[in-house]
Design an enzyme around this catalytic site. Sequence first.
Site, PDB file in Angstrom:
ATOM      1  N   TYR A  11       0.826  -1.206   0.000  1.00 12.85           N
ATOM      2  CA  TYR A  11       0.000   0.000   0.000  1.00 12.85           C
ATOM      3  C   TYR A  11       0.862   1.258   0.000  1.00 12.85           C
ATOM      4  O   TYR A  11       1.716   1.454   0.870  1.00 12.85           O
ATOM      5  CB  TYR A  11      -0.877  -0.025   1.256  1.00 12.85           C
ATOM      6  CG  TYR A  11      -1.938   1.039   1.345  1.00 12.85           C
ATOM      7  CD1 TYR A  11      -3.239   0.784   0.929  1.00 12.85           C
ATOM      8  CD2 TYR A  11      -1.667   2.286   1.888  1.00 12.85           C
ATOM      9  CE1 TYR A  11      -4.233   1.741   1.042  1.00 12.85           C
ATOM     10  CE2 TYR A  11      -2.646   3.253   1.999  1.00 12.85           C
ATOM     11  CZ  TYR A  11      -3.924   2.980   1.577  1.00 12.85           C
ATOM     12  OH  TYR A  11      -4.907   3.934   1.692  1.00 12.85           O
ATOM     13  N   SER A  24       1.207  -7.650   2.183  1.00 13.64           N
ATOM     14  CA  SER A  24       0.208  -6.673   2.571  1.00 13.64           C
ATOM     15  C   SER A  24      -0.742  -6.400   1.403  1.00 13.64           C
ATOM     16  O   SER A  24      -1.424  -7.312   0.945  1.00 13.64           O
ATOM     17  CB  SER A  24       0.880  -5.401   3.097  1.00 13.64           C
ATOM     18  OG  SER A  24      -0.051  -4.574   3.740  1.00 13.64           O
ATOM     19  N   GLN A  25      -0.795  -5.186   0.875  1.00 12.95           N
ATOM     20  CA  GLN A  25      -1.626  -4.940  -0.302  1.00 12.95           C
ATOM     21  C   GLN A  25      -1.168  -5.818  -1.470  1.00 12.95           C
ATOM     22  O   GLN A  25      -1.987  -6.319  -2.254  1.00 12.95           O
ATOM     23  CB  GLN A  25      -1.557  -3.470  -0.710  1.00 12.95           C
ATOM     24  CG  GLN A  25      -2.353  -3.149  -1.982  1.00 12.95           C
ATOM     25  CD  GLN A  25      -2.177  -1.720  -2.430  1.00 12.95           C
ATOM     26  OE1 GLN A  25      -2.971  -0.846  -2.097  1.00 12.95           O
ATOM     27  NE2 GLN A  25      -1.112  -1.457  -3.184  1.00 12.95           N
ATOM     28  N   ASP A  66       0.436  -8.469  14.458  1.00 14.98           N
ATOM     29  CA  ASP A  66       0.177  -7.586  13.319  1.00 14.98           C
ATOM     30  C   ASP A  66      -1.135  -6.838  13.524  1.00 14.98           C
ATOM     31  O   ASP A  66      -2.217  -7.394  13.375  1.00 14.98           O
ATOM     32  CB  ASP A  66       0.119  -8.428  12.042  1.00 14.98           C
ATOM     33  CG  ASP A  66       0.044  -7.589  10.774  1.00 14.98           C
ATOM     34  OD1 ASP A  66      -0.171  -6.366  10.875  1.00 14.98           O
ATOM     35  OD2 ASP A  66       0.193  -8.170   9.682  1.00 14.98           O
ATOM     36  N   HIS A  83       3.503  -6.215  11.473  1.00 12.98           N
ATOM     37  CA  HIS A  83       3.192  -6.267  10.047  1.00 12.98           C
ATOM     38  C   HIS A  83       4.425  -6.509   9.174  1.00 12.98           C
ATOM     39  O   HIS A  83       4.285  -6.867   8.000  1.00 12.98           O
ATOM     40  CB  HIS A  83       2.492  -4.973   9.620  1.00 12.98           C
ATOM     41  CG  HIS A  83       1.817  -5.063   8.295  1.00 12.98           C
ATOM     42  ND1 HIS A  83       0.950  -6.084   7.962  1.00 12.98           N
ATOM     43  CD2 HIS A  83       1.900  -4.268   7.180  1.00 12.98           C
ATOM     44  CE1 HIS A  83       0.509  -5.917   6.731  1.00 12.98           C
ATOM     45  NE2 HIS A  83       1.086  -4.835   6.233  1.00 12.98           N
TER      46      HIS A  83
END
Length: 323
Positions: A91, A186-187, A272, A303
Site C-alpha cells: 500500500y 500486505s496490499q 500484526d 506487520h
Amino acid sequence: MAHFDLPEDQLARYRPELDVPDDLEEFWSSTLAEARGFDVDVELTLVDTGLRAVDAYDVTFSGFGGHRIKGWYVRPVGDDVVPAVVEYVGYGGGRGLPHERLAWAAAGWGHLVMDNRGQGSTWGTGGSTPDPAPAGRGVGGFMTRGIDDPHDHFYRRLFTDGVRAVDAVRTVAGVDPERVAVLGGSQGGATALAVAGLVPGLLAAMPDVPFMSHLARAVVLTDAYPYREVADHLRTHRGAEARVMRTLSYLDVATLGRTASAPGLFSAALMDLTCPPSTVFAAFNHYGHPAGSEIDVYRFNGHEGGEQLRWARQRAFLADLLR
C-alpha cells in the site's frame, strides 16, 4: 505489542462464514472480459542498469480500462526459457527501481514487478502509473475510493491490473507461461490472492500478511490504517455501513481466494495490527487449493512479518513444485 487476536490454536481452525455476493462470479468475469477487450500490448524497453548478469526492462502493458500500467521485468542474461514470478507492491508504494529486486533473476527466474496505479508516493523510490479513474467521495487513501459501488472501487481496478500483469508476462519471449507464480506482501499479498482466485493455471500464490481479507472483521478489529479509513468514512456517513460493506464484499480476498487452483504459501504475524492474524487465517482456511498449501506464523512480529526470510522460503517452495 502483545497477542491481541484469537489464540493460535483457534486461528488454525478459524474458518468464518463469508459474505459472498450472489453475483460475485458475474461481477469479476465481466470485469476481466472488459479488460481483456483491450490488447495487453506489452512494451519492453531494455534499460542500462550497469548490471552484467541480468537484463532489465521498462515494462508497459494494458490494465483495467486499457489504462497503461508500468512495471519492471528483470531476468537472467541469455535466451533460456525461464519460469516467472509476478510481484505486487504494498500500500502506497510503487515499482521503485529495477536494481532493487535482483534475487529472483539471480536464481534463474523472470521477475515482473507491477507498479501500483495512483500510488508510489508514500514510501520507497516511487511509482510511474497514474489512476485516471475518478476518486468519488471518501476519506484520504484508497480504501474508500469508489466506496459507494464495487464497479467504481479502486481495488477493482488494481486487482484487474494484477490479472493483466500475469497475462502480460505470459506473452514475454523467454517466459514459460505454464510456470508463473504470484507474490506480494500486505496490499501486494491481497493482489496476489485475488489474482490466484481469478487466474487459472498458476504455479503458486505466495501472499505475505495479506491485506483486504475478511473485511467485515478487519474494519472493526483494528484501529490501524488503512482499515481505519473505512471507519473514518462511516464515522461521518452514518447509516452507510450496509452499502459500504456490500461494496467491499466484492473485493474481499478471503472470498476471491476460494476459487484458487494453485498451491499457496501464506504468512501471518501474531502481533500484526495492520492485517490481524485472524483475517489472514480466514483467507488461508478458505483457500481453494488446500493440498500442498502452507502458512508460516511469526509469533513475535508485527506487520513486517518474516521480511527478508520470506525469499528463501518462497524459492524453496517453488523449487519443490518444479520438481
